[in-house]
Scaffold this motif. Structure first.
Motif, PDB file in Angstrom:
ATOM      1  N   MET A   1       1.049  -0.543   0.033  1.00  0.00           N
ATOM      2  CA  MET A   1       0.174   0.219   0.086  1.00  0.00           C
ATOM      3  C   MET A   1       0.749   1.358   0.164  1.00  0.00           C
ATOM      4  N   LYS A   2       0.509   2.006  -0.378  1.00  0.00           N
ATOM      5  CA  LYS A   2       1.158   3.355  -0.950  1.00  0.00           C
ATOM      6  C   LYS A   2       0.713   4.859   0.265  1.00  0.00           C
ATOM      7  N   THR A   3       1.120   5.518   0.303  1.00  0.00           N
ATOM      8  CA  THR A   3       0.614   6.378   1.330  1.00  0.00           C
ATOM      9  C   THR A   3       0.436   7.963   1.058  1.00  0.00           C
ATOM     10  N   ILE A   4      -0.922   7.508   1.246  1.00  0.00           N
ATOM     11  CA  ILE A   4      -1.276   9.382   0.241  1.00  0.00           C
ATOM     12  C   ILE A   4      -2.262  10.509   1.263  1.00  0.00           C
ATOM     13  N   ARG A   5      -1.506  10.971   1.764  1.00  0.00           N
ATOM     14  CA  ARG A   5      -2.117  12.448   2.883  1.00  0.00           C
ATOM     15  C   ARG A   5      -2.589  13.521   1.844  1.00  0.00           C
ATOM     16  N   LYS A   6      -1.186  14.026   1.225  1.00  0.00           N
ATOM     17  CA  LYS A   6      -1.558  14.860   0.170  1.00  0.00           C
ATOM     18  C   LYS A   6      -1.117  14.454  -0.609  1.00  0.00           C
ATOM     19  N   VAL A   7      -2.406  15.658  -1.935  1.00  0.00           N
ATOM     20  CA  VAL A   7      -2.431  15.548  -2.875  1.00  0.00           C
ATOM     21  C   VAL A   7      -2.440  16.698  -3.450  1.00  0.00           C
ATOM     22  N   LEU A   8      -1.202  17.139  -4.650  1.00  0.00           N
ATOM     23  CA  LEU A   8      -1.226  18.674  -5.931  1.00  0.00           C
ATOM     24  C   LEU A   8      -2.837  17.316  -6.974  1.00  0.00           C
ATOM     25  N   VAL A   9      -3.436  18.938  -6.988  1.00  0.00           N
ATOM     26  CA  VAL A   9      -3.577  19.039  -7.832  1.00  0.00           C
ATOM     27  C   VAL A   9      -3.405  19.348  -9.129  1.00  0.00           C
ATOM     28  N   ALA A  10      -3.205  18.977 -10.416  1.00  0.00           N
ATOM     29  CA  ALA A  10      -2.427  20.028 -10.878  1.00  0.00           C
ATOM     30  C   ALA A  10      -3.717  20.379 -12.538  1.00  0.00           C
ATOM     31  N   ASN A  11      -4.031  20.513 -11.860  1.00  0.00           N
ATOM     32  CA  ASN A  11      -5.557  21.664 -12.777  1.00  0.00           C
ATOM     33  C   ASN A  11      -5.917  22.789 -12.603  1.00  0.00           C
ATOM     34  N   ASP A  21     -12.737  18.552  -3.487  1.00  0.00           N
ATOM     35  CA  ASP A  21     -14.305  18.132  -3.122  1.00  0.00           C
ATOM     36  C   ASP A  21     -14.122  16.651  -2.052  1.00  0.00           C
ATOM     37  N   THR A  22     -13.351  15.845  -2.931  1.00  0.00           N
ATOM     38  CA  THR A  22     -13.789  14.592  -2.454  1.00  0.00           C
ATOM     39  C   THR A  22     -12.235  14.164  -1.476  1.00  0.00           C
ATOM     40  N   LEU A  23     -11.140  15.117  -1.751  1.00  0.00           N
ATOM     41  CA  LEU A  23      -9.858  14.695  -0.993  1.00  0.00           C
ATOM     42  C   LEU A  23     -10.368  14.831   0.593  1.00  0.00           C
ATOM     43  N   ASP A  24     -10.777  16.100   0.470  1.00  0.00           N
ATOM     44  CA  ASP A  24     -11.211  16.814   1.778  1.00  0.00           C
ATOM     45  C   ASP A  24     -12.476  15.847   2.774  1.00  0.00           C
ATOM     46  N   ALA A  25     -13.542  15.127   1.784  1.00  0.00           N
ATOM     47  CA  ALA A  25     -13.904  14.128   2.179  1.00  0.00           C
ATOM     48  C   ALA A  25     -13.011  13.302   2.626  1.00  0.00           C
ATOM     49  N   MET A  26     -12.434  13.083   2.343  1.00  0.00           N
ATOM     50  CA  MET A  26     -11.730  11.777   2.874  1.00  0.00           C
ATOM     51  C   MET A  26     -10.164  12.061   3.006  1.00  0.00           C
ATOM     52  N   GLY A  27     -10.097  12.644   3.920  1.00  0.00           N
ATOM     53  CA  GLY A  27      -9.533  13.747   5.050  1.00  0.00           C
ATOM     54  C   GLY A  27      -7.687  13.588   3.905  1.00  0.00           C
ATOM     55  N   ILE A  28      -7.920  14.247   3.215  1.00  0.00           N
ATOM     56  CA  ILE A  28      -6.370  13.920   2.378  1.00  0.00           C
ATOM     57  C   ILE A  28      -6.425  15.951   2.491  1.00  0.00           C
TER      58      ILE A  28
END
Length: 675
Positions: A1-11, A21-28
């Motif tokens: 499993m890969k760790t994903i705690r912070k996502v940059l949205v390249a758009n 919105d979805t990242l917020d809902a997932m706690g990311i």
């Protein structure tokens, strides 16, 4: 499993907001990137962090791979979500992220490479037994190769770029004599849009319908489809209204086309969310042909979310982590019907030319909620009041999405939602979408990909009702206060109240609004007998105009209440919006139009954009209709031609940025040269 705690949205725009919105809902945690044109854009305000990439030009900001990866490293992002467009299907971007040990929320770079080239994609799915449209597709095809092959393929043929998507560079050709010029145009458009001018030919399926299938594939070998979307309501290969499921397919065909989509994904070892597009004949829906696979999230993905109850962005993130799909094919069910309308900054009554300006007021339908994927009315928007719409990016501003128990209810709800949408300051296609929904063929689901192009021929901008003209004339007035009548915009005189006369122009049509006041106005209301005269017709009513707490006005005409929003822009024009539509209104100062004879030979830009070709030569003698300048705006080319016979003076070069109404060339007519 890969760790994903912070996502940059390249758009940017609505897709960046939707992913956040979805990242917020997932706690990311989320990171936005932006150009100078998007400093205060909604996606920047929605994210936890934001990083400037550069100037508005996409190649110097959103398309700069090094800058995007540097932003991800600087903010400690574990992963990057590309949205759609920009770098979403860029193999080099996926490879660079892998080298930087950053998770790409998308498919393997090899899948992107194969499916990103339509020629290799056809070969891959053919080997898996997926049916393809007859045509000629191999690397390195020249114009001569394509012209020679066209008669055997059979007209009509469809020119398609090997790279890219979104209908850019695609051209239907019905006659061999038209093919060379169409190929030259398609190569130029493909090169400009994708940096690759490779083309191939396919037979154009008559009465075609565009059906696409959403697939999900995890890294454990599981591949499922989430049903199909009907995307036939498009013009110039650009989708306008989409829905799920398609009314064309029965359950047996739905299962077969879904299996074919899964096979297409397996043919390239696909993982993540992807869309397999098929062309289906309306008269033989059991026969379907692979067109292409989009290795990313699609613009129209919300309709699938509404009928399946699944959040596709959440599924993308889970797959990128390495999770196994939590459901199998038998667990996927389609409930009800969903439809989506894309709101574009364009003027349907002026040939769908791109528009722009500042959005001075913005109201979405009651009960809509962008953040909830399963809602009867949902808005995915990338603009807010105060946003400035320019020519640097795609003209899509937002999507209005609805869900109903069946297709009839979905059509009704989408029309109602569009009627309640107020987007003032920029001309949009909202009324055109409502015009489309009202057509019998659309209501009965008798669709094909050329239907909108046929409907455009008869489309005219709606005529504003007299109530709208009354609101435009009276709704911007400063009524003063009861104890200070001299400050009123209506003036004051002893005796009978002063009549107020306003002359307005809408789409070149002139209207006169005359208001005979019943009493002196105050800051709360205006009470008058109003007459609206237009083209020899007149309408009269007792009208009461009163401001409302939300900034709109309430207008009562002979006792019938309506709500209108009226705004004035920086150029002195007025915008009036209500359930009947939105209109741009220009106050007139005189009864005659200026004489424009001196400008008969002028060639002006119909919109802000970039000069991409100058086929006209300065000093040449040209005939009326000869191409002089080609302007590109928002990924669409517009060829501007000589209005008269004469000698051409061309004042721009390739690469020049031009404003709307800018003089690009002039053709001096023969009699003008003799003076």
């Amino acid at each position: 499993m890969k760790t994903i705690r912070k996502v940059l949205v390249a758009n940017r725009g609505e897709i960046a907001v939707r992913v956040i919105d979805t990242l917020d809902a997932m706690g990311i945690e989320s990171v936005a990137v932006y150009s100078d044109a998007d400093v205060d854009a909604p996606h920047v305000l929605a994210a936890g962090e934001a990083v400037r990439l550069g100037p508005a030009q996409a190649s110097l900001s959103y398309l700069d791979i090094e800058k995007v990866i540097a932003a991800a490293k600087a903010t400690g992002a574990d992963a990057v979500h590309p949205g759609y467009g920009f770098l979403s299907e860029n193999q080099a971007f996926a490879a660079a992220l892998a080298d930087a040990d950053i998770v790409f929320v998308g498919p393997p770079q090899e899948s992107i490479a194969t499916m990103g080239d339509k020629i290799t994609a056809r070969a891959a799915v053919t080997a898996r037994g997926v049916p393809v449209v007859p045509g000629l597709s191999r690397p390195g095809l020249t114009d001569e190769d394509l012209v020679a092959a066209a008669p055997d393929i059979g007209f009509p043929v469809l020119i398609k770029p090997s790279a890219g998507g979104g209908g850019k560079g695609m051209h239907r050709v019905d006659d061999l004599a038209e093919l060379p010029e169409a190929l030259a145009t398609a190569r130029r458009e493909a090169s400009a849009a994708f940096g690759d001018d490779s083309l191939f030919l396919e037979h154009f399926v008559l009465t075609p319908r565009h059906i696409e299938v959403q697939v999900l594939a995890d890294t454990h070998g599981n591949v499922v489809h989430l049903g199909e979307r009907e995307c036939s309501l498009q013009r110039r290969h650009q989708k306008v209204i989409e829905e799920a499921p398609s009314a064309l397919l029965d359950e047996a065909t739905r299962a077969r086309i879904g299996q074919a989509a899964c096979d297409a994904a397996r043919s390239v070892g696909y993982t993540g969310a992807g869309t397999v597009e098929f062309i289906v004949s309306a008269v033989a829906p059991e026969d379907f042909f692979f067109m292409e696979m989009n290795t990313r999230l699609q613009v129209e993905h919300p309709v699938t979310e509404l009928v399946t109850g699944l959040d596709l962005v959440e599924q993308q993130v889970r797959i990128a982590r390495g999770e196994e799909l939590a459901f199998g094919q038998d667990d996927v069910t389609l409930a009800g019907h969903a439809m989506e309308a894309r709101v574009y900054a364009e003027d349907p009554a002026a040939g769908f030319l791109p528009t722009g300006g500042e959005i001075t007021d913005l109201v979405w339908p009651a009960g809509s909620d962008r953040a909830t994927p399963t809602r009867s009315v949902r808005i995915d928007a990338g603009v807010h009041a105060g946003s400035v719409v320019g020519s640097d990016y795609d003209p899509m501003l937002a999507k209005v999405i609805v869900h109903g128990a069946d297709r009839d209810e979905a059509v009704y709800r989408l029309d109602e939602a569009l009627a309640q949408t107020r987007l003032i300051g920029v001309v949009t296609n909202i009324d055109f979408c409502r015009h489309v929904l009202a057509q019998p063929a659309v209501q009965s689901a008798d669709l094909d990909t050329e239907l909108l192009d046929r409907l455009v021929v008869d489309y005219t901008a709606p005529i504003p009702p007299p109530e709208a003209l009354t609101a435009a004339a009276l709704g911007v007035l400063d009524l003063g206060t009861p104890d200070d009548l001299w400050s009123s915009a209506l003036g004051f005189r002893i005796g009978a109240p002063s009549p107020y006369v306003s002359r307005l122009s809408v789409d070149g049509n002139h209207h006169t609004v005359t208001a005979a006041l019943r009493s002196a106005p105050d800051a709360r209301s205006l009470d008058a007998d109003v007459t609206v005269s237009s083209d020899g017709q007149s309408w009269s009513a007792h009208v009461v105009v009163a401001p409302r707490p939300d900034g709109s006005i309430g207008l009562s005409a002979d006792g019938v209440q309506q709500r209108w929003t009226v705004r004035a822009d920086v150029d002195g024009r007025r915008w009036v919006a209500g359930n009947a539509g939105t209109w741009q209104v220009t106050p007139l100062k005189s009864l005659t139009d200026a004489d424009a004879d001196d400008a008969v030979g002028d060639v002006v830009s119909p919109m802000p954009g970039t000069v991409v070709a100058v086929p006209g030569v300065d000093g040449d003698t040209v005939q009326a209709g000869a191409p002089l300048v080609v302007v590109e705006a928002m990924k669409m080319e517009h060829t501007l031609r000589a209005p008269v016979d004469g000698v051409a003076t061309v004042s721009v070069r390739v690469g020049d940025k031009v404003a709307a109404a800018a003089l690009l060339a002039h053709v001096a007519a023969a009699d003008e040269n003799s003076n």
